[in-house]
Motif scaffolding. Sequence first.
Motif, mmCIF file in Angstrom:
data_model
loop_
_atom_site.group_PDB
_atom_site.id
_atom_site.type_symbol
_atom_site.label_atom_id
_atom_site.label_comp_id
_atom_site.label_asym_id
_atom_site.label_seq_id
_atom_site.Cartn_x
_atom_site.Cartn_y
_atom_site.Cartn_z
ATOM 1 N N TYR A 270 66.901 78.380 10.116
ATOM 2 C CA TYR A 270 68.244 78.782 10.524
ATOM 3 C C TYR A 270 69.105 79.172 9.334
ATOM 4 C CZ TYR A 270 66.766 75.927 14.510
ATOM 5 O OH TYR A 270 66.059 75.393 15.555
ATOM 6 N N SER B 117 68.752 83.171 19.072
ATOM 7 C CA SER B 117 69.515 81.989 19.479
ATOM 8 C C SER B 117 68.656 80.739 19.572
ATOM 9 C CB SER B 117 70.224 82.233 20.816
ATOM 10 O OG SER B 117 69.374 82.845 21.738
ATOM 11 N N LEU B 118 67.416 80.874 19.994
ATOM 12 C CA LEU B 118 66.627 79.666 20.237
ATOM 13 C C LEU B 118 65.832 79.271 18.992
ATOM 14 C CD1 LEU B 118 66.148 77.760 22.600
ATOM 15 C CD2 LEU B 118 64.135 79.088 23.190
ATOM 16 N N GLY B 119 65.873 77.987 18.675
ATOM 17 C CA GLY B 119 65.091 77.489 17.548
ATOM 18 C C GLY B 119 63.664 77.263 17.966
ATOM 19 N N LYS C 68 63.130 65.419 21.706
ATOM 20 C CA LYS C 68 64.388 65.250 22.459
ATOM 21 C C LYS C 68 64.301 63.985 23.309
ATOM 22 C CE LYS C 68 66.486 69.052 23.985
ATOM 23 N NZ LYS C 68 66.733 70.270 24.807
ATOM 24 N N TRP D 274 72.591 68.772 15.417
ATOM 25 C CA TRP D 274 71.892 69.417 16.546
ATOM 26 C C TRP D 274 72.602 69.089 17.862
ATOM 27 C CZ3 TRP D 274 67.651 67.176 19.862
ATOM 28 C CH2 TRP D 274 67.172 68.139 20.741
ATOM 29 N N VAL D 275 72.781 70.121 18.683
ATOM 30 C CA VAL D 275 73.607 70.051 19.903
ATOM 31 C C VAL D 275 73.410 68.815 20.768
ATOM 32 C CG1 VAL D 275 74.109 72.482 20.292
ATOM 33 C CG2 VAL D 275 71.907 71.598 20.997
ATOM 34 N N THR E 198 72.239 75.822 23.023
ATOM 35 C CA THR E 198 71.088 76.599 22.541
ATOM 36 C C THR E 198 70.305 77.150 23.737
ATOM 37 O OG1 THR E 198 69.947 74.483 22.418
ATOM 38 C CG2 THR E 198 70.766 75.402 20.353
ATOM 39 N N LEU E 199 70.071 76.269 24.706
ATOM 40 C CA LEU E 199 69.300 76.697 25.873
ATOM 41 C C LEU E 199 70.115 77.653 26.746
ATOM 42 C CD1 LEU E 199 67.479 73.355 26.784
ATOM 43 C CD2 LEU E 199 66.667 75.223 25.379
ATOM 44 N N SER F 174 73.380 72.281 27.246
ATOM 45 C CA SER F 174 72.842 72.570 25.914
ATOM 46 C C SER F 174 73.157 74.023 25.551
ATOM 47 C CB SER F 174 71.325 72.335 25.902
ATOM 48 O OG SER F 174 70.760 73.002 24.793
ATOM 49 N N ASN G 37 68.836 71.016 11.470
ATOM 50 C CA ASN G 37 69.245 71.991 12.465
ATOM 51 C C ASN G 37 70.701 71.668 12.760
ATOM 52 O OD1 ASN G 37 69.682 73.587 14.676
ATOM 53 N ND2 ASN G 37 68.176 72.608 16.015
ATOM 54 N N LYS H 31 57.863 72.268 16.150
ATOM 55 C CA LYS H 31 58.226 73.221 15.095
ATOM 56 C C LYS H 31 57.058 73.466 14.140
ATOM 57 C CE LYS H 31 62.221 72.590 16.996
ATOM 58 N NZ LYS H 31 63.052 73.502 17.716
ATOM 59 N N ARG I 109 75.105 80.110 14.317
ATOM 60 C CA ARG I 109 73.726 79.830 13.907
ATOM 61 C C ARG I 109 72.831 81.030 14.218
ATOM 62 N NH1 ARG I 109 69.571 75.542 16.555
ATOM 63 N NH2 ARG I 109 69.250 77.348 17.903
HETATM 64 N N1 GLU Z 1 65.918 72.687 19.130
HETATM 65 C C1 GLU Z 1 65.893 74.074 19.404
HETATM 66 C C2 GLU Z 1 67.231 74.697 19.093
HETATM 67 O O1 GLU Z 1 68.069 74.075 18.521
HETATM 68 C C3 GLU Z 1 65.400 74.345 20.795
HETATM 69 C C4 GLU Z 1 66.380 74.268 21.905
HETATM 70 C C5 GLU Z 1 66.854 72.878 22.141
HETATM 71 O O2 GLU Z 1 66.057 72.064 22.599
HETATM 72 O O3 GLU Z 1 68.010 72.650 21.799
HETATM 73 O O4 GLU Z 1 67.422 75.851 19.388
#
Ligand code: GLU
Length: 400
Positions: free
Chosen positions: A326, A38-40, A104, A128-129, A17-18, A15, A178, A240, A375
């Motif tokens: 974002y 970086s982190l949502g 998720k 989203w990733v 983002t993580l 991931s 996202n 969120k 992002r």
């Molecule tokens: N959804 C958030 C993000 O896009 C948190 C991290 C993740 O779970 O991807 O940053």
Amino acid sequence: MNSILSDRILNMEESATLAMAKKARELKAQGIDIISLSLGEPDFKTPKHIQQAAKDAIDEGKYFAYPPVAGYQDLREAIAKKLREENNIAQAKAEHIVVSVGAKHSIANTFMCIINEGDEVVIFSPYWVSYAEIIKLCGGVPVLIEGTLENNFKATAAQLEAAITPKTKAVIYSSPCNPTGSVFSQQELEAIAGVVMKHPNMVVIADEIYELINFTGKNFSIASLPGMFERTVTVNGFSKGYAMTGWRVGYICAPLEIAKAVEKMQGQFTSGLTGIAQRAALAGIAGDQTPSKDMATEYLKRRDLVLGLLRDIPGIKTHVPEGAFYFFPDVTAFFGKSAHGHSVANADDLCLYLLAVANVSLVTGSAFGAPNCVRISYAASEAELIEAMKRIKKALGDLA
Ligand code: GLU
Ligand code: PMP
């Protein structure tokens, strides 16, 4: 020697983002003054009344045993009531709701239950990733339909129609989105539903996790349209809108056949979600909504602040996001340039450059299917945002 690891995990991307959040955390631990965009993740604390409900649940001592796999009945009823009253999903009942370990997990469960090897899932991109990786893990094939900056990154119903084949099993989008913050209007969702209704073997996964951070004042759920309840898995959660990322509460509202399948899947993988987190979520959904509204107002102020600052940076091209937290600017103006010993060929390089030179962490657009963009999460304090934009402007200005 062959790896002990499965092809399944070897073929999976981490991931982004993580990964970026981890990198920022490591640099911070080394004493470097990193601003992490970086982190949502909301920078607010979970509202007090929700915290209190969790404490009460512990003191009551009733929630330490395995909870029902699909979630406590009263929580499922409260979620169904909210979906009926606020999202106009008239058919929603407790039996359609499955509570999971974050949205998720809800998405992963759903794809595990509907995808056979080789099935295609259309993804509104930028996306989203985790969507594409989860789909691939389940043996599916992601098919991207792309929105562009010019149309606020919203791919159209016509693009969806053109992407559908006899193997198409589902389509997924997030709205508010996202990574782009774009929001589908009722008309756009009606057009998407019109296409789906022509194809009886496919469903929509509507990811509404940013529902409470929507600056248009208009939320619309595709499952509320005639005939669409039976064709939609609505995904939502508490991370969120209630600033509850670490509590890990997500849910689906799905037609009975899918809800039952997801419950069965969850029964073999995780069992029901932590009881205390469920009691906290119940206080969130059934209690005072003022803290969520206040947070949304604050995000809107920050959006306007960052918009002004971004417009002041030569080379950055952005649309105006209508929800989530974002920005997703196009950064192609900086490709092919260098400074401070770094050459920037693409958005990945630009993120590494900004991390090293400006000490600001962003996420590359390539992780979201849009390699011309980066992002920026503005779920950070105004002071951090102002300082981060100042640093970014300086570092970008140095590129030549
Ligand atoms: N959804 C958030 C993000 O896009 C948190 C991290 C993740 O779970 O991807 O940053
Ligand atoms: N969907 C989208 C669009 C997201 O941005 C996220 C990230 N939090 C999720 C789902 C998953 O959320 P969670 O697992 O924290 O409920």
